[in-house]
Design a protein around this motif. Structure first.
Motif, mmCIF file in Angstrom:
data_model
loop_
_atom_site.group_PDB
_atom_site.id
_atom_site.type_symbol
_atom_site.label_atom_id
_atom_site.label_comp_id
_atom_site.label_asym_id
_atom_site.label_seq_id
_atom_site.Cartn_x
_atom_site.Cartn_y
_atom_site.Cartn_z
ATOM 1 N N ARG A 76 0.833 -1.210 0.000
ATOM 2 C CA ARG A 76 0.000 0.000 0.000
ATOM 3 C C ARG A 76 0.866 1.259 0.000
ATOM 4 O O ARG A 76 0.621 2.202 0.744
ATOM 5 N N GLY A 77 1.877 1.220 -0.831
ATOM 6 C CA GLY A 77 2.761 2.373 -0.925
ATOM 7 C C GLY A 77 4.071 2.021 -1.588
ATOM 8 O O GLY A 77 4.195 1.035 -2.305
ATOM 9 N N ARG A 78 5.036 2.813 -1.283
ATOM 10 C CA ARG A 78 6.351 2.756 -1.934
ATOM 11 C C ARG A 78 7.097 1.478 -1.565
ATOM 12 O O ARG A 78 7.081 1.035 -0.416
ATOM 13 N N ILE A 79 7.775 0.923 -2.568
ATOM 14 C CA ILE A 79 8.595 -0.277 -2.374
ATOM 15 C C ILE A 79 9.885 -0.110 -3.173
ATOM 16 O O ILE A 79 9.958 0.727 -4.076
ATOM 17 N N VAL A 80 10.882 -0.918 -2.833
ATOM 18 C CA VAL A 80 12.113 -0.980 -3.618
ATOM 19 C C VAL A 80 12.484 -2.443 -3.834
ATOM 20 O O VAL A 80 12.159 -3.306 -3.016
ATOM 21 N N VAL A 116 11.023 -4.512 -0.654
ATOM 22 C CA VAL A 116 10.863 -4.032 0.717
ATOM 23 C C VAL A 116 10.009 -2.777 0.691
ATOM 24 O O VAL A 116 10.201 -1.900 -0.163
ATOM 25 N N ALA A 117 9.076 -2.703 1.646
ATOM 26 C CA ALA A 117 8.246 -1.503 1.799
ATOM 27 C C ALA A 117 9.091 -0.418 2.459
ATOM 28 O O ALA A 117 9.841 -0.694 3.407
ATOM 29 N N ILE A 118 8.989 0.804 1.932
ATOM 30 C CA ILE A 118 9.738 1.919 2.510
ATOM 31 C C ILE A 118 8.822 3.113 2.740
ATOM 32 O O ILE A 118 7.775 3.246 2.115
#
Length: 127
Positions: free
Chosen positions: A48-52, A113-115
């Motif tokens: 539910r947002g930014r990942i790398v 990974v969620a960041i």
């Protein structure tokens, strides 16, 4: 006979002539980039947002891909940790419209990974 998975692909595209290597097949780097994009879609939805992307644990080229192939990328989260997700990606090519054939061309396992907004790891939200 190979068939497409019975779920919606997360990405579908045609490679273009500029995506070919010197032998006339689709450049492996083009496939790798699209595998990463496809894997990021379910990862970002789950986070539910930014990942790398933090790892590509495996990437196997099973068959060559050609510029006339319709390429479908199927991806799903298969494992979760506190901040990370493992995503499996399968890539299929539909070729030769006059005599249709489906070929599994690539499969990969990636970790995302969620960041947060400052680039620090954050826990995955509850389901």
């Amino acid at each position: 006979m190979t068939q497409l998975p019975q779920r919606e692909p997360v990405l579908r595209t045609f490679p273009m002539p500029k995506d070919l290597n010197a032998a006339g097949d689709v450049f492996g780097g083009w496939i790798m980039a699209h595998v990463d994009i496809a894997g990021a879609i379910p990862a970002a939805r789950r986070a539910r947002g930014r990942i790398v992307t933090v790892a590509v644990n495996s990437l196997v080229f099973r068959e060559p891909m050609f510029n006339s192939d319709l390429v479908s990328f199927y991806a799903q989260v298969t494992k979760e940790g506190t901040t990370s997700m493992t995503v499996e990606v399968e890539v299929y090519a539909e070729r030769d419209p006059a005599n249709p054939k489906i070929v599994k061309v690539t499969e990969a396992t990636l970790i995302y990974v969620a960041i947060d907004g400052s680039g620090k790891k954050r826990p995955l939200p509850p389901l």
